[in-house]
Design a protein around this motif. Structure first.
Motif, PDB file in Angstrom:
ATOM      1  N   VAL A   6       0.851  -1.198   0.000  1.00 11.80           N
ATOM      2  CA  VAL A   6       0.000   0.000   0.000  1.00 11.80           C
ATOM      3  C   VAL A   6       0.884   1.243   0.000  1.00 11.80           C
ATOM      4  CG1 VAL A   6      -1.656   1.332   1.363  1.00 11.80           C
ATOM      5  CG2 VAL A   6      -1.988  -1.123   1.064  1.00 11.80           C
ATOM      6  N   GLY A   7       1.890   1.249   0.856  1.00 13.63           N
ATOM      7  CA  GLY A   7       2.809   2.388   0.926  1.00 13.63           C
ATOM      8  C   GLY A   7       3.541   2.626  -0.384  1.00 13.63           C
ATOM      9  N   GLU A   8       3.990   1.555  -1.022  1.00 16.08           N
ATOM     10  CA  GLU A   8       4.673   1.683  -2.315  1.00 16.08           C
ATOM     11  C   GLU A   8       3.754   2.296  -3.363  1.00 16.08           C
ATOM     12  OE1 GLU A   8       5.960  -2.263  -3.239  1.00 16.08           O
ATOM     13  OE2 GLU A   8       7.649  -2.179  -1.839  1.00 16.08           O
ATOM     14  N   ASN A   9       2.515   1.849  -3.393  1.00 19.41           N
ATOM     15  CA  ASN A   9       1.559   2.383  -4.365  1.00 19.41           C
ATOM     16  C   ASN A   9       1.283   3.865  -4.111  1.00 19.41           C
ATOM     17  OD1 ASN A   9       1.372  -0.064  -5.677  1.00 19.41           O
ATOM     18  ND2 ASN A   9      -0.505  -0.679  -4.668  1.00 19.41           N
ATOM     19  N   MET A  27      -2.650  18.646   2.330  1.00 13.91           N
ATOM     20  CA  MET A  27      -3.922  18.370   1.648  1.00 13.91           C
ATOM     21  C   MET A  27      -4.792  17.379   2.402  1.00 13.91           C
ATOM     22  SD  MET A  27      -2.702  18.007  -2.301  1.00 13.91           S
ATOM     23  CE  MET A  27      -4.339  17.550  -2.823  1.00 13.91           C
ATOM     24  N   THR A  28      -4.173  16.483   3.175  1.00 12.17           N
ATOM     25  CA  THR A  28      -4.912  15.365   3.744  1.00 12.17           C
ATOM     26  C   THR A  28      -5.114  15.431   5.251  1.00 12.17           C
ATOM     27  OG1 THR A  28      -2.889  14.067   4.048  1.00 12.17           O
ATOM     28  CG2 THR A  28      -4.055  13.827   1.936  1.00 12.17           C
ATOM     29  N   ASP A  29      -4.399  16.314   5.894  1.00 11.59           N
ATOM     30  CA  ASP A  29      -4.423  16.400   7.362  1.00 11.59           C
ATOM     31  C   ASP A  29      -3.870  15.123   8.000  1.00 11.59           C
ATOM     32  OD1 ASP A  29      -4.850  17.924   9.662  1.00 11.59           O
ATOM     33  OD2 ASP A  29      -6.788  16.972  10.045  1.00 11.59           O
ATOM     34  N   VAL A  30      -2.953  14.474   7.289  1.00 13.02           N
ATOM     35  CA  VAL A  30      -2.206  13.331   7.816  1.00 13.02           C
ATOM     36  C   VAL A  30      -0.776  13.832   7.966  1.00 13.02           C
ATOM     37  CG1 VAL A  30      -1.411  10.969   7.381  1.00 13.02           C
ATOM     38  CG2 VAL A  30      -3.700  11.658   6.665  1.00 13.02           C
ATOM     39  N   SER A  31      -0.173  13.621   9.130  1.00 14.25           N
ATOM     40  CA  SER A  31       1.144  14.197   9.389  1.00 14.25           C
ATOM     41  C   SER A  31       2.217  13.636   8.450  1.00 14.25           C
ATOM     42  CB  SER A  31       1.560  13.949  10.841  1.00 14.25           C
ATOM     43  OG  SER A  31       1.907  12.588  11.029  1.00 14.25           O
ATOM     44  N   LYS A  32       3.238  14.449   8.214  1.00 15.60           N
ATOM     45  CA  LYS A  32       4.346  14.038   7.361  1.00 15.60           C
ATOM     46  C   LYS A  32       5.038  12.783   7.906  1.00 15.60           C
ATOM     47  CE  LYS A  32       8.681  15.777   5.417  1.00 15.60           C
ATOM     48  NZ  LYS A  32       9.573  16.938   5.315  1.00 15.60           N
ATOM     49  N   PRO A  33       5.319  12.701   9.224  1.00 15.00           N
ATOM     50  CA  PRO A  33       5.937  11.459   9.726  1.00 15.00           C
ATOM     51  C   PRO A  33       5.056  10.219   9.505  1.00 15.00           C
ATOM     52  CG  PRO A  33       6.184  13.207  11.337  1.00 15.00           C
ATOM     53  CD  PRO A  33       5.260  13.716  10.272  1.00 15.00           C
ATOM     54  N   THR A  34       3.754  10.373   9.642  1.00 18.30           N
ATOM     55  CA  THR A  34       2.842   9.247   9.402  1.00 18.30           C
ATOM     56  C   THR A  34       2.886   8.843   7.940  1.00 18.30           C
ATOM     57  OG1 THR A  34       1.395   9.869  11.233  1.00 18.30           O
ATOM     58  CG2 THR A  34       0.427   8.487   9.510  1.00 18.30           C
ATOM     59  N   LEU A  35       2.857   9.815   7.040  1.00 22.42           N
ATOM     60  CA  LEU A  35       2.941   9.519   5.603  1.00 22.42           C
ATOM     61  C   LEU A  35       4.245   8.798   5.276  1.00 22.42           C
ATOM     62  CD1 LEU A  35       1.575  12.885   4.194  1.00 22.42           C
ATOM     63  CD2 LEU A  35       0.457  10.654   4.024  1.00 22.42           C
ATOM     64  N   HIS A  36       5.340   9.288   5.833  1.00 20.29           N
ATOM     65  CA  HIS A  36       6.645   8.661   5.600  1.00 20.29           C
ATOM     66  C   HIS A  36       6.635   7.207   6.084  1.00 20.29           C
ATOM     67  CE1 HIS A  36      10.959   8.053   5.362  1.00 20.29           C
ATOM     68  NE2 HIS A  36      10.926   7.651   6.624  1.00 20.29           N
ATOM     69  N   ASN A  37       6.097   6.983   7.272  1.00 14.05           N
ATOM     70  CA  ASN A  37       6.048   5.627   7.816  1.00 14.05           C
ATOM     71  C   ASN A  37       5.179   4.695   6.980  1.00 14.05           C
ATOM     72  OD1 ASN A  37       7.816   6.201   9.901  1.00 14.05           O
ATOM     73  ND2 ASN A  37       6.194   6.686  11.353  1.00 14.05           N
ATOM     74  N   ILE A  38       4.107   5.225   6.417  1.00 16.56           N
ATOM     75  CA  ILE A  38       3.248   4.424   5.541  1.00 16.56           C
ATOM     76  C   ILE A  38       3.989   4.090   4.250  1.00 16.56           C
ATOM     77  CG2 ILE A  38       1.159   4.479   4.108  1.00 16.56           C
ATOM     78  CD1 ILE A  38      -0.117   6.193   6.410  1.00 16.56           C
ATOM     79  N   GLU A  39       4.607   5.095   3.642  1.00 13.86           N
ATOM     80  CA  GLU A  39       5.312   4.874   2.374  1.00 13.86           C
ATOM     81  C   GLU A  39       6.481   3.910   2.509  1.00 13.86           C
ATOM     82  OE1 GLU A  39       4.453   8.955  -0.151  1.00 13.86           O
ATOM     83  OE2 GLU A  39       6.501   8.505   0.467  1.00 13.86           O
ATOM     84  N   THR A  40       7.130   3.909   3.643  1.00 13.71           N
ATOM     85  CA  THR A  40       8.285   3.028   3.841  1.00 13.71           C
ATOM     86  C   THR A  40       7.901   1.673   4.421  1.00 13.71           C
ATOM     87  OG1 THR A  40       8.734   4.034   6.005  1.00 13.71           O
ATOM     88  CG2 THR A  40       9.913   4.933   4.081  1.00 13.71           C
ATOM     89  N   GLY A  41       6.619   1.459   4.681  1.00 11.37           N
ATOM     90  CA  GLY A  41       6.146   0.181   5.185  1.00 11.37           C
ATOM     91  C   GLY A  41       6.381  -0.034   6.667  1.00 11.37           C
ATOM     92  N   LYS A  42       6.749   1.022   7.366  1.00 10.42           N
ATOM     93  CA  LYS A  42       6.967   0.898   8.810  1.00 10.42           C
ATOM     94  C   LYS A  42       5.657   0.774   9.576  1.00 10.42           C
ATOM     95  CE  LYS A  42      11.362   3.271   8.718  1.00 10.42           C
ATOM     96  NZ  LYS A  42      12.053   4.529   8.895  1.00 10.42           N
ATOM     97  N   THR A  43       4.602   1.260   8.972  1.00 17.73           N
ATOM     98  CA  THR A  43       3.272   1.158   9.581  1.00 17.73           C
ATOM     99  C   THR A  43       2.239   1.009   8.477  1.00 17.73           C
ATOM    100  OG1 THR A  43       1.747   2.172  11.155  1.00 17.73           O
ATOM    101  CG2 THR A  43       2.826   3.656   9.642  1.00 17.73           C
ATOM    102  N   SER A  44       1.126   0.413   8.805  1.00 15.41           N
ATOM    103  CA  SER A  44       0.006   0.315   7.864  1.00 15.41           C
ATOM    104  C   SER A  44      -0.962   1.451   8.156  1.00 15.41           C
ATOM    105  CB  SER A  44      -0.731  -1.018   8.037  1.00 15.41           C
ATOM    106  OG  SER A  44       0.101  -2.084   7.684  1.00 15.41           O
ATOM    107  N   PRO A  45      -1.533   2.033   7.117  1.00 19.30           N
ATOM    108  CA  PRO A  45      -2.464   3.138   7.351  1.00 19.30           C
ATOM    109  C   PRO A  45      -3.785   2.649   7.930  1.00 19.30           C
ATOM    110  CG  PRO A  45      -2.418   2.587   5.031  1.00 19.30           C
ATOM    111  CD  PRO A  45      -1.370   1.734   5.700  1.00 19.30           C
ATOM    112  N   SER A  46      -4.370   3.474   8.776  1.00 16.02           N
ATOM    113  CA  SER A  46      -5.734   3.184   9.215  1.00 16.02           C
ATOM    114  C   SER A  46      -6.658   3.407   8.019  1.00 16.02           C
ATOM    115  CB  SER A  46      -6.124   4.115  10.364  1.00 16.02           C
ATOM    116  OG  SER A  46      -6.198   5.456   9.897  1.00 16.02           O
TER     117      SER A  46
END
Length: 87
Positions: A6-9, A27-46
């Motif tokens: 999901v993060g890769e996509n 644009m999304t009201d999702v924090s930059k650290p959260t976005l980074h963690n999602i993109e790198t696969g460190k966490t899955s998005p809610s």
């Protein structure tokens, strides 16, 4: 594995749209650290964050799961077939 794909996509779309993590965060009201963690696969998005991010990027939420069903090899599962038809 799911979170990583999901993060890769999401990262792929962000880069294709020439957007920074700061742009998406604003644009999304999702924090930059959260976005980074999602993109790198460190966490899955809610589900909530996934909805915000896909809406902010202007993509359908199911795009985030593209290729995932193929990787998991659900080809004989009727749910997989329905998901694949929507992608």
């Amino acid at each position: 594995m799911i979170g990583t794909r999901v993060g890769e996509n999401l990262k792929k779309v962000r880069i294709e749209k020439n957007m920074t993590l700061d742009n998406v965060a604003e644009m999304t009201d999702v924090s930059k650290p959260t976005l980074h963690n999602i993109e790198t696969g460190k966490t899955s998005p809610s589900i909530d964050n996934l909805w915000k991010i896909s809406s902010g990027l202007g993509i359908p939420i199911n795009y985030c799961f593209q290729r995932l069903a193929l990787i998991l090899n659900w080809s004989s599962n009727p749910i997989y077939i329905r998901l694949l038809l929507r992608i």
